[in-house]
Enzyme design. Structure first.
Site, PDB file in Angstrom:
ATOM      1  N   GLU A   1      -8.099 -11.663  -9.708  1.00 32.88           N
ATOM      2  CA  GLU A   1      -6.694 -11.406  -9.364  1.00 32.88           C
ATOM      3  C   GLU A   1      -5.933 -12.721  -9.178  1.00 32.88           C
ATOM      4  O   GLU A   1      -4.765 -12.839  -9.555  1.00 32.88           O
ATOM      5  CB  GLU A   1      -6.607 -10.601  -8.056  1.00 32.88           C
ATOM      6  CG  GLU A   1      -7.182  -9.207  -8.156  1.00 32.88           C
ATOM      7  CD  GLU A   1      -6.923  -8.405  -6.890  1.00 32.88           C
ATOM      8  OE1 GLU A   1      -5.828  -8.512  -6.323  1.00 32.88           O
ATOM      9  OE2 GLU A   1      -7.828  -7.662  -6.467  1.00 32.88           O
TER      10      GLU A   1
ATOM     11  N   ASP B   1       0.698   3.272 -10.193  1.00 31.83           N
ATOM     12  CA  ASP B   1      -0.299   2.544 -11.006  1.00 31.83           C
ATOM     13  C   ASP B   1      -0.225   2.910 -12.484  1.00 31.83           C
ATOM     14  O   ASP B   1      -1.256   3.017 -13.159  1.00 31.83           O
ATOM     15  CB  ASP B   1      -1.734   2.834 -10.496  1.00 31.83           C
ATOM     16  CG  ASP B   1      -2.007   2.238  -9.136  1.00 31.83           C
ATOM     17  OD1 ASP B   1      -1.322   1.282  -8.744  1.00 31.83           O
ATOM     18  OD2 ASP B   1      -2.925   2.732  -8.457  1.00 31.83           O
TER      19      ASP B   1
ATOM     20  N   MET C   1       0.795  -1.228   0.000  1.00 31.05           N
ATOM     21  CA  MET C   1       0.000   0.000   0.000  1.00 31.05           C
ATOM     22  C   MET C   1       0.832   1.285   0.000  1.00 31.05           C
ATOM     23  O   MET C   1       0.398   2.325   0.494  1.00 31.05           O
ATOM     24  CB  MET C   1      -0.963  -0.007   1.200  1.00 31.05           C
ATOM     25  CG  MET C   1      -1.898  -1.196   1.224  1.00 31.05           C
ATOM     26  SD  MET C   1      -2.893  -1.333  -0.288  1.00 31.05           S
ATOM     27  CE  MET C   1      -3.665  -2.938  -0.053  1.00 31.05           C
TER      28      MET C   1
ATOM     29  N   HIS D   1      -3.437  -4.199  -9.379  1.00 37.75           N
ATOM     30  CA  HIS D   1      -4.342  -3.158  -8.905  1.00 37.75           C
ATOM     31  C   HIS D   1      -5.771  -3.679  -9.084  1.00 37.75           C
ATOM     32  O   HIS D   1      -6.093  -4.227 -10.142  1.00 37.75           O
ATOM     33  CB  HIS D   1      -4.128  -1.874  -9.716  1.00 37.75           C
ATOM     34  CG  HIS D   1      -5.008  -0.763  -9.252  1.00 37.75           C
ATOM     35  ND1 HIS D   1      -4.793  -0.110  -8.059  1.00 37.75           N
ATOM     36  CD2 HIS D   1      -6.132  -0.228  -9.780  1.00 37.75           C
ATOM     37  CE1 HIS D   1      -5.733   0.800  -7.884  1.00 37.75           C
ATOM     38  NE2 HIS D   1      -6.564   0.746  -8.918  1.00 37.75           N
TER      39      HIS D   1
HETATM   40  C1  GAR Z   1      -5.679  -6.964  -3.599  1.00 35.18           C
HETATM   41  O1  GAR Z   1      -7.037  -6.731  -3.869  1.00 35.18           O
HETATM   42  C2  GAR Z   1      -4.793  -6.017  -4.382  1.00 35.18           C
HETATM   43  O2  GAR Z   1      -5.294  -5.775  -5.661  1.00 35.18           O
HETATM   44  C3  GAR Z   1      -4.835  -4.792  -3.511  1.00 35.18           C
HETATM   45  O3  GAR Z   1      -4.711  -5.331  -2.203  1.00 35.18           O
HETATM   46  C4  GAR Z   1      -5.349  -6.598  -2.163  1.00 35.18           C
HETATM   47  C5  GAR Z   1      -4.429  -7.689  -1.663  1.00 35.18           C
HETATM   48  O4  GAR Z   1      -4.119  -7.582  -0.354  1.00 35.18           O
HETATM   49  N1  GAR Z   1      -3.759  -3.902  -3.845  1.00 35.18           N
HETATM   50  C6  GAR Z   1      -3.880  -2.584  -3.923  1.00 35.18           C
HETATM   51  O5  GAR Z   1      -4.921  -2.001  -3.676  1.00 35.18           O
HETATM   52  C7  GAR Z   1      -2.607  -1.842  -4.309  1.00 35.18           C
HETATM   53  N2  GAR Z   1      -2.913  -0.552  -4.826  1.00 35.18           N
HETATM   54  P1  GAR Z   1      -3.805  -8.931   0.480  1.00 35.18           P
HETATM   55  O6  GAR Z   1      -3.045  -9.882  -0.416  1.00 35.18           O
HETATM   56  O7  GAR Z   1      -2.983  -8.455   1.637  1.00 35.18           O
HETATM   57  O8  GAR Z   1      -5.119  -9.490   0.885  1.00 35.18           O
END
Ligand code: GAR
Length: 210
Positions: free
Chosen positions: A181, A152, A94, A111
């Site tokens: 994802e 991004d 993040m 993303h």
């Molecule tokens: C995922 O949804 C990823 O796309 C988002 O965090 C989540 C994964 O976190 N990433 C972002 O928002 C980056 N800008 P986790 O693997 O800790 O659950």
């Protein structure tokens, strides 16, 4: 087949569900990679705990301990370099990671929206899905891209879509996007490992399998 196992350096901030997904694909033989190191931006990130349980080296680098994002990024790069990763993957990280020249084309991010929509500073985690719902979009999805030095922004490798349903909340939409994802990220890493990603300006072409 000549497929080699690549070494991954993983950056994360949260629960590590993305990391779990990598481990599942690696264990199932579908991802020719090993996780060499996991760097978390919070000492309590569950993803660090998950990595440790698996015997993977971990480190914590907190943004608040550095004056600017450059020195924060440099500290991460120094640690990563000790493990010689072939690819650095941002897995729910993040913060902005400033990509050093030596890692350009070797850092991927995922993303949870269809870039260039709902991305950039402030768009992370549930903020993204809240914004999609508020805007009234009918389709969302996820984007795996090479990271450059704009948030991004780098060249897009894979996008997968998910419908936005009338009764969606940020949670239900996030869950539907996360399913995509879990397919897109291992696929992008696999293509990288197979040497099949070719960069032409901003366009990433996927070469056919040998
Ligand atoms: C995922 O949804 C990823 O796309 C988002 O965090 C989540 C994964 O976190 N990433 C972002 O928002 C980056 N800008 P986790 O693997 O800790 O659950």
């Amino acid at each position: 087949m000549g497929q080699s196992i690549i070494k991954l350096g993983v950056l994360l901030s949260g629960s590590g569900r993305t990391l779990d997904n990598f481990f599942e694909h690696i264990d199932a033989g579908g991802l020719p990679a090993e996780v060499a190191v996991v760097i978390g931006s919070r000492p309590d990130a569950l993803g660090l705990e998950k990595a440790r349980k698996r015997g993977v080296a971990t480190h914590c680098v907190q943004r608040k301990e550095y004056a600017d994002s450059e020195s924060f990024g440099d500290a991460i790069t120094r640690l990563l370099s000790q493990y010689g990763p072939d690819l650095v993957v941002l897995a729910g990280f993040m913060h902005f990671y400033r990509v050093p020249d030596k890692y350009l084309g070797k850092v991927m991010n995922i993303h949870p929206a269809l870039i260039p929509a709902f991305c950039g500073h402030g768009y992370y985690g549930h903020h993204v899905h809240d914004a999609v719902l508020e805007y009234g979009s009918k389709v969302s999805g996820c984007t795996v891209h090479f990271a450059d030095n704009i948030y991004d922004h780098g060249p897009i490798i894979i996008q997968r879509t998910a419908p936005v349903l009338d009764d969606d909340t940020a949670d239900t939409l996030a869950a539907r996007v996360f399913e995509q994802e879990c397919i897109a990220y291992p696929e992008a890493i696999r293509l990288f490992a197979e040497g099949r990603l070719e960069l032409h300006d901003r366009r990433v072409r996927i070469k056919p399998a040998r």
